[in-house]
Design a protein around this motif. Structure first.
Motif, mmCIF file in Angstrom:
data_model
loop_
_atom_site.group_PDB
_atom_site.id
_atom_site.type_symbol
_atom_site.label_atom_id
_atom_site.label_comp_id
_atom_site.label_asym_id
_atom_site.label_seq_id
_atom_site.Cartn_x
_atom_site.Cartn_y
_atom_site.Cartn_z
ATOM 1 N N LEU A 197 0.824 -1.206 0.000
ATOM 2 C CA LEU A 197 0.000 0.000 0.000
ATOM 3 C C LEU A 197 0.864 1.264 0.000
ATOM 4 O O LEU A 197 0.525 2.250 -0.640
ATOM 5 N N LYS A 221 -1.437 7.799 1.693
ATOM 6 C CA LYS A 221 -2.329 8.681 0.936
ATOM 7 C C LYS A 221 -2.912 7.917 -0.238
ATOM 8 O O LYS A 221 -2.210 7.178 -0.921
ATOM 9 N N TYR A 222 -4.205 8.089 -0.470
ATOM 10 C CA TYR A 222 -4.833 7.448 -1.622
ATOM 11 C C TYR A 222 -5.865 8.413 -2.173
ATOM 12 O O TYR A 222 -6.746 8.871 -1.432
ATOM 13 N N HIS A 223 -5.744 8.756 -3.443
ATOM 14 C CA HIS A 223 -6.633 9.756 -4.059
ATOM 15 C C HIS A 223 -6.759 11.010 -3.193
ATOM 16 O O HIS A 223 -7.852 11.487 -2.922
ATOM 17 N N THR A 339 -6.038 -2.109 -4.287
ATOM 18 C CA THR A 339 -6.612 -0.753 -4.317
ATOM 19 C C THR A 339 -8.107 -0.805 -3.993
ATOM 20 O O THR A 339 -8.672 0.158 -3.477
ATOM 21 N N PHE A 342 -9.123 0.192 -0.442
ATOM 22 C CA PHE A 342 -9.420 1.586 -0.088
ATOM 23 C C PHE A 342 -10.889 1.912 -0.332
ATOM 24 O O PHE A 342 -11.516 2.610 0.457
#
Length: 441
Positions: A197, A221-223, A339, A342
């Motif tokens: 991740l 951090k994701y999007h 992904t 998330f």
């Protein structure tokens, strides 16, 4: 806000479990006998005056030889030191001061955590006080005399324990980033998932079961959105004390679950659900956390078109008390579907924070009651007057009825299912409180 954690540490047979049970009171028995929710409780919620904390008992084993005992106690104390906010070091007035007490005291002293020295089995304060003073020699402060079995001296001891809670340590709630605990048995691939991740090897992983050293918080951090992942450490295993160490890895899990909003339970796809998995899931369920079950190593499972259904049913069967849990099949090795994790986390967060208007809830309840008549007993029928949502994370509801005794667990479950049919709430448990109201109100 996370509750402070208090760990009881000490040699075998000094009365750790007796003290634990005396403090936890009969409240330990409130765990429903769901399969997979542990009977041998090693943690309990305690309230003293206006303070709440989670207490952990590190007790209950006596290895055969002295050197094994010492290495075991060292590991035990290490876990307590890493996990706890305050450590209760328990010694036994009847055995007096022994060599191993000094060794444990040395370790605890180095930890810089607050330590409350408690001398147990002091059944007669007048007679035994000179023996209690002997424990000043440990050099870790005032000894507090108690008798766990007669429940003497516990109040003064608890005053001392809660005086060490630091308001500054408890202010984690200002951080509004969602906290996700990655939990599971040693070696199911928790660290590999986090590494994938974050896209770098921040956590050292080798193929020896239980090499991760300690719980590590990693912001991801994701999007454009930030999450904090809590990785619960595996433990270095020594075969002789492996079962007990397994039990202690639950101690860490408890503290990680306590701090998290969502718990991702990682299961080894090759192994399926084990009893240890069910225990960990039980802790998350009981704590009202969001739950996602991630079946890892899915790339290595031989599959046909029915495999996923078979697996899903088997896991849902074992974890039957949490049908709401979300499930995802992943591979940390290949990154398959990671992904998607998330997206699931986002979905569960939304469900945990969902508020439903009282009017709508009462419509659902009225319809449910019309479809299935509430139970009656000796000619008295249960009446449901009113339902309202009182909080979120997890969504919590109060139902007002004419007689609490008549509101069976199964009817509450039926109302819960109707609410879930309307709003989903997948991934989060729902809590219900039943209150009585007299007809006239």
């Amino acid at each position: 806000m996370s509750k402070p954690i208090v760990a009881i540490v000490g040699r075998p047979n000094v009365g750790k479990s007796t003290l634990f049970n005396a403090l936890a009171g009969e409240r330990i028995a409130i765990v429903q006998d769901f399969p997979g929710v542990t009977r041998d409780r090693i943690y309990a919620d305690v309230t003293w005056l206006d303070k709440q904390f989670t207490m952990i008992d590190t007790g209950g084993i006596e290895p055969e030889s002295n050197d094994v005992l010492l290495s075991y106690m060292r590991q035990q104390a290490e876990i307590a030191i890493q996990t706890a906010d305050v450590i209760v070091f328990l010694v036994d007035v009847r055995q007096g001061l022994v060599d191993n007490d000094f060794k444990v005291a040395d370790m605890l002293r180095r930890s810089t955590k607050p330590i409350v020295l408690v001398v147990n089995k002091v059944d007669n304060f007048d007679k035994l006080m000179p023996d209690v003073y002997e424990f000043y020699n440990l050099g870790i402060g005032d000894p507090h005399p108690v008798s766990a079995s007669s429940k003497l001296g516990l109040g003064d001891m608890l005053d001392e324990v809660v005086s060490h809670f630091n308001p500054a340590d408890m202010k984690e709630e200002e951080d509004d980033r969602p906290r996700i605990a990655i939990v599971g048995k040693p070696n199911v691939g928790k660290s590999s998932i986090i590494n994938k991740l974050i896209g770098e090897d921040r956590v050292i992983v080798s193929d020896i079961a239980g090499t991760t050293r300690d719980a590590i918080d990693t912001p991801v951090k994701y999007h454009g959105k930030e999450f904090v992942f809590i990785d619960t450490a595996g433990l270095r295993r020594k075969s002789k004390i492996k079962e007990e160490i397994e039990r202690f890895s639950i101690v860490r899990t408890v503290s990680a679950v306590e701090r998290a909003d969502i718990v991702v339970l990682v299961i080894d796809g090759m192994e399926g659900v084990t009893e240890q998995d069910a225990k960990i899931a039980g802790i998350a369920h009981e704590r009202g956390k969001g739950v996602i079950i991630a079946v890892n190593k899915w790339d290595a499972v031989e599959k046909d078109d029915k495999t996923i259904y078979k697996y899903t049913n088997e896991i849902k069967g074992t974890l039957s008390y949490m049908p709401y849990a979300e499930m995802i099949f992943i591979s940390a090795l290949t990154g398959q579907r990671l992904t998607k994790l998330f997206d699931l986390i986002e979905k569960v967060i939304q469900n945990q924070n969902l508020r439903i208007a009282t009017g709508v809830l009462n419509e659902i309840m009225a319809e449910a009651v019309a479809l299935q008549q509430p139970p009656s007993d000796k000619g008295k029928r249960l009446k449901l007057y009113y339902i309202t949502q009182v909080s979120i994370k997890p969504p919590t509801f109060v139902i007002f009825v004419n007689d609490k005794e008549l509101m069976h667990f199964s009817y509450t479950r039926y109302i819960e299912n109707k609410i879930r049919e309307a709003f989903g709430f997948s991934g989060t448990s729902l809590k219900f409180f039943i209150r009585e109201r007299k007809e006239k109100e």
